[in-house]
Motif scaffolding. Structure first.
Motif, PDB file in Angstrom:
ATOM      1  N   VAL A  82      34.279  12.283  -2.617  1.00  0.00           N
ATOM      2  CA  VAL A  82      32.818  12.261  -2.589  1.00  0.00           C
ATOM      3  C   VAL A  82      32.266  13.682  -2.543  1.00  0.00           C
ATOM      4  N   ALA A  83      32.831  14.511  -1.686  1.00  0.00           N
ATOM      5  CA  ALA A  83      32.346  15.885  -1.541  1.00  0.00           C
ATOM      6  C   ALA A  83      32.551  16.682  -2.823  1.00  0.00           C
ATOM      7  N   PHE A  84      33.686  16.469  -3.470  1.00  0.00           N
ATOM      8  CA  PHE A  84      33.937  17.181  -4.728  1.00  0.00           C
ATOM      9  C   PHE A  84      32.932  16.773  -5.796  1.00  0.00           C
ATOM     10  N   CYS A  85      32.757  15.466  -5.996  1.00  0.00           N
ATOM     11  CA  CYS A  85      31.849  14.996  -7.042  1.00  0.00           C
ATOM     12  C   CYS A  85      30.415  15.446  -6.775  1.00  0.00           C
ATOM     13  N   LYS A  86      29.998  15.468  -5.509  1.00  0.00           N
ATOM     14  CA  LYS A  86      28.651  15.914  -5.166  1.00  0.00           C
ATOM     15  C   LYS A  86      28.480  17.396  -5.466  1.00  0.00           C
ATOM     16  N   LEU A  88      30.198  19.220  -7.544  1.00  0.00           N
ATOM     17  CA  LEU A  88      30.245  19.400  -8.989  1.00  0.00           C
ATOM     18  C   LEU A  88      28.888  19.084  -9.607  1.00  0.00           C
ATOM     19  N   ALA A  89      28.287  17.973  -9.220  1.00  0.00           N
ATOM     20  CA  ALA A  89      26.986  17.580  -9.766  1.00  0.00           C
ATOM     21  C   ALA A  89      25.917  18.628  -9.482  1.00  0.00           C
ATOM     22  N   GLN A  90      26.006  19.262  -8.320  1.00  0.00           N
ATOM     23  CA  GLN A  90      25.027  20.282  -7.945  1.00  0.00           C
ATOM     24  C   GLN A  90      25.109  21.530  -8.818  1.00  0.00           C
ATOM     25  N   HIS A  91      26.215  21.685  -9.533  1.00  0.00           N
ATOM     26  CA  HIS A  91      26.396  22.868 -10.370  1.00  0.00           C
ATOM     27  C   HIS A  91      26.525  22.510 -11.851  1.00  0.00           C
ATOM     28  N   LEU A  92      26.070  21.308 -12.207  1.00  0.00           N
ATOM     29  CA  LEU A  92      26.026  20.871 -13.592  1.00  0.00           C
ATOM     30  C   LEU A  92      24.584  20.614 -13.999  1.00  0.00           C
ATOM     31  N   PRO A  93      24.304  20.574 -15.302  1.00  0.00           N
ATOM     32  CA  PRO A  93      22.962  20.173 -15.745  1.00  0.00           C
ATOM     33  C   PRO A  93      22.623  18.794 -15.195  1.00  0.00           C
ATOM     34  N   PRO A  94      21.322  18.504 -14.984  1.00  0.00           N
ATOM     35  CA  PRO A  94      20.933  17.254 -14.320  1.00  0.00           C
ATOM     36  C   PRO A  94      21.342  15.983 -15.042  1.00  0.00           C
ATOM     37  N   THR A  95      21.617  16.066 -16.346  1.00  0.00           N
ATOM     38  CA  THR A  95      22.063  14.864 -17.065  1.00  0.00           C
ATOM     39  C   THR A  95      23.535  14.554 -16.837  1.00  0.00           C
ATOM     40  N   THR A 257      32.508  13.141 -16.758  1.00  0.00           N
ATOM     41  CA  THR A 257      31.200  13.113 -16.111  1.00  0.00           C
ATOM     42  C   THR A 257      30.135  12.801 -17.145  1.00  0.00           C
ATOM     43  N   SER A 258      29.136  12.016 -16.747  1.00  0.00           N
ATOM     44  CA  SER A 258      28.029  11.711 -17.646  1.00  0.00           C
ATOM     45  C   SER A 258      26.821  11.274 -16.827  1.00  0.00           C
ATOM     46  N   ARG A 259      25.813  10.745 -17.496  1.00  0.00           N
ATOM     47  CA  ARG A 259      24.640  10.197 -16.814  1.00  0.00           C
ATOM     48  C   ARG A 259      25.042   9.028 -15.921  1.00  0.00           C
ATOM     49  N   SER A 260      24.316   8.845 -14.849  1.00  0.00           N
ATOM     50  CA  SER A 260      24.605   7.717 -13.955  1.00  0.00           C
ATOM     51  C   SER A 260      24.501   6.387 -14.690  1.00  0.00           C
ATOM     52  N   GLU A 261      23.455   6.244 -15.523  1.00  0.00           N
ATOM     53  CA  GLU A 261      23.276   4.952 -16.188  1.00  0.00           C
ATOM     54  C   GLU A 261      24.389   4.664 -17.186  1.00  0.00           C
ATOM     55  N   TYR A 262      24.981   5.703 -17.754  1.00  0.00           N
ATOM     56  CA  TYR A 262      26.125   5.497 -18.637  1.00  0.00           C
ATOM     57  C   TYR A 262      27.372   5.136 -17.826  1.00  0.00           C
ATOM     58  N   MET A 263      27.646   5.910 -16.794  1.00  0.00           N
ATOM     59  CA  MET A 263      28.861   5.691 -16.011  1.00  0.00           C
ATOM     60  C   MET A 263      28.853   4.323 -15.338  1.00  0.00           C
ATOM     61  N   ASP A 264      27.658   3.858 -14.949  1.00  0.00           N
ATOM     62  CA  ASP A 264      27.570   2.549 -14.291  1.00  0.00           C
ATOM     63  C   ASP A 264      27.976   1.406 -15.222  1.00  0.00           C
ATOM     64  N   LEU A 265      27.923   1.638 -16.532  1.00  0.00           N
ATOM     65  CA  LEU A 265      28.323   0.595 -17.478  1.00  0.00           C
ATOM     66  C   LEU A 265      29.802   0.249 -17.361  1.00  0.00           C
ATOM     67  N   HIS A 281      42.700  10.535  -5.762  1.00  0.00           N
ATOM     68  CA  HIS A 281      43.632  10.599  -4.631  1.00  0.00           C
ATOM     69  C   HIS A 281      43.143  11.637  -3.618  1.00  0.00           C
ATOM     70  N   PRO A 282      43.048  11.293  -2.351  1.00  0.00           N
ATOM     71  CA  PRO A 282      42.417  12.199  -1.381  1.00  0.00           C
ATOM     72  C   PRO A 282      43.074  13.567  -1.265  1.00  0.00           C
ATOM     73  N   VAL A 283      44.387  13.636  -1.378  1.00  0.00           N
ATOM     74  CA  VAL A 283      45.049  14.941  -1.290  1.00  0.00           C
ATOM     75  C   VAL A 283      44.710  15.794  -2.507  1.00  0.00           C
ATOM     76  N   ILE A 284      44.724  15.173  -3.685  1.00  0.00           N
ATOM     77  CA  ILE A 284      44.368  15.894  -4.904  1.00  0.00           C
ATOM     78  C   ILE A 284      42.891  16.299  -4.868  1.00  0.00           C
ATOM     79  N   ALA A 285      42.030  15.382  -4.432  1.00  0.00           N
ATOM     80  CA  ALA A 285      40.599  15.676  -4.363  1.00  0.00           C
ATOM     81  C   ALA A 285      40.320  16.811  -3.389  1.00  0.00           C
ATOM     82  N   ALA A 286      41.065  16.870  -2.302  1.00  0.00           N
ATOM     83  CA  ALA A 286      40.906  17.971  -1.349  1.00  0.00           C
ATOM     84  C   ALA A 286      41.252  19.300  -2.008  1.00  0.00           C
ATOM     85  N   ALA A 287      42.300  19.304  -2.827  1.00  0.00           N
ATOM     86  CA  ALA A 287      42.664  20.522  -3.555  1.00  0.00           C
ATOM     87  C   ALA A 287      41.573  20.892  -4.560  1.00  0.00           C
TER      88      ALA A 287
END
Length: 399
Positions: A82-86, A88-95, A257-265, A281-287
């Motif tokens: 969760v922390a990684f994806c958040k 990442l999103a903060q440093h990507l274009p809003p779409t 990664t993509s728009r939320s409405e696309y990924m939700d499909l 995987h939590p260990v990989i995500a931590a890395a």
């Protein structure tokens, strides 16, 4: 160990390098004879922060002491992912808002292809000649190098190809096209950068006909080109972003990664439209989180451009015809594949690791860790020049 390696472990080529690895630290790999090798390849662009980076190691160890795999992907909320994806999103274009974590770059490509079909309801994909997006069946279908895939046919139908940087070919993208997949910098083809607004015009064409632009950042991504992602250098934003390699600091991972409405499909009609057991995987995500934090919080990205200039200033030799690429994604082009081979083998004997590119046989890969020092760059370039001098003398004497 080498004998057992060849006997019991499946190989990718008839003649692997076969170095017996003892340990690795920083910019160096040590063999079982304790010979030290300066690493100008970084696990083929995967070890962004070098070997055994303390921040990545600490994150892995702490997560191992907390929990490892607990549930298939997407069911439980687990802090590292969760922390990684958040972040990442903060440093990507809003779409580019929502990320699906998988286990490798080729899996990320597979997910992106499925998503493009799901969003558009179309079947056709367009890729580029000499493109490489992975080696599973879907990814291989959009590989633009027939020699490598002919034996595995039939592959996915309804795939067409265009030439990277050919503006006229963009017209091949039509209302039948689900997605166009393209590398921001062509990797296997020889580290070829987009020119004349190619990516921008390709995105405009996709928008005009309702196709999705998929940009593959598996090699250029995570700071290697001086930006977090290569596409940021070329004034374009993808509809779907594919990543892998350098995002895990040497651990196996991929994502799209993509728009939320696309990924939700992918989660409904049908449910479980895309699933993976070990993705996120939590260990990989931590890395991944530690790697991304380190890249964002230090000067590694601007330093990649400074280090590129140093490489270009040092690697001047009659046998080097051109240096392609950007940042620390570089390829030295020499006159022939034979010279490439000689230089790579000579450099390994001298304690420097170089490697090949998939489709451009005249290219010498130079993709060191982002953490490499300027002194280490000078050390490695001196070895390359020494090897080139030896090759040049041998060519002169034999002629």
């Amino acid at each position: 160990m080498k004998s057992d390696f060849l006997t019991y472990q499946a190989q990718t080529t008839p003649h692997p390098l076969g170095m017996e690895v003892h340990y690795a630290k920083g910019s160096y790999i040590y063999d079982t004879q304790n010979k030290r090798y300066l690493d100008f390849v970084a696990g083929v662009s995967a070890c962004s922060l070098g070997h055994q980076h303390p921040r990545v190691n600490q994150a892995i160890k702490e997560q191992l002491d907390t929990y490892s795999h607990v549930m298939v992907y997407g069911e439980y909320a687990q802090n590292p992912a969760v922390a990684f994806c958040k972040l990442l999103a903060q440093h990507l274009p809003p779409t580019l808002q929502k990320t699906y974590l998988v286990n490798s770059g080729t899996e990320a490509t597979e997910g992106a292809l499925k998503l493009a079909r799901r969003v558009t309801g179309r079947s056709q994909f367009i890729s580029c000649y000499n493109a490489y997006h992975g080696n599973t069946m879907g990814s291989m279908s959009v590989m633009g190098f027939e020699e490598r895939k002919q034996i595995f046919r039939p592959l996915l139908p309804d795939v067409d190809f265009i030439t990277f940087n050919n503006l006229e070919d963009i017209e091949k993208v039509t209302t039948q096209t689900a997605g166009v997949i393209v590398e921001s910098i062509q990797g296997g083809a020889g580290f070829i950068e987009p020119q004349n607004g190619f990516l921008t015009l390709l995105k405009a064409r996709c928008e005009a006909v309702g196709a999705l632009l998929i940009i593959d950042e598996i090699q250029p991504g995570f700071g290697r080109t001086g930006k977090l992602f290569g596409f940021e250098n070329y004034q374009v934003v993808p509809d779907i972003l594919v990543m892998g390699k350098g995002m895990g600091g040497g651990m196996p991972v991929g994502a799209f990664t993509s728009r939320s409405e696309y990924m939700d499909l992918l989660s409904d009609q049908p449910k479980l439209g895309h699933i993976t057991t070990f993705g996120g995987h939590p260990v990989i995500a931590a890395a991944c989180l530690a790697t991304l934090q380190e890249i964002l919080e230090t000067d590694l990205m601007p330093a990649a451009i400074r280090k590129e200039k140093l490489f270009r200033s040092l690697l001047v030799h009659p046998l080097i015809e051109e240096i392609r690429g950007k940042g620390l994604m570089l390829a030295a082009l020499v006159p022939s594949a034979e010279i490439t081979n000689e230089v790579i083998f000579k450099c390994q004997d001298k304690g420097l690791i170089l490697f090949w590119l998939l489709f451009e046989s005249r290219a010498i890969r130079i993709t060191p860790p982002l953490t490499i020092s300027e002194d280490e760059i000078r050390e490695g370039c001196a070895i390359i020049l020494e090897a080139l001098d030896e090759v040049n003398r041998n060519r002169t004497s034999s002629s």
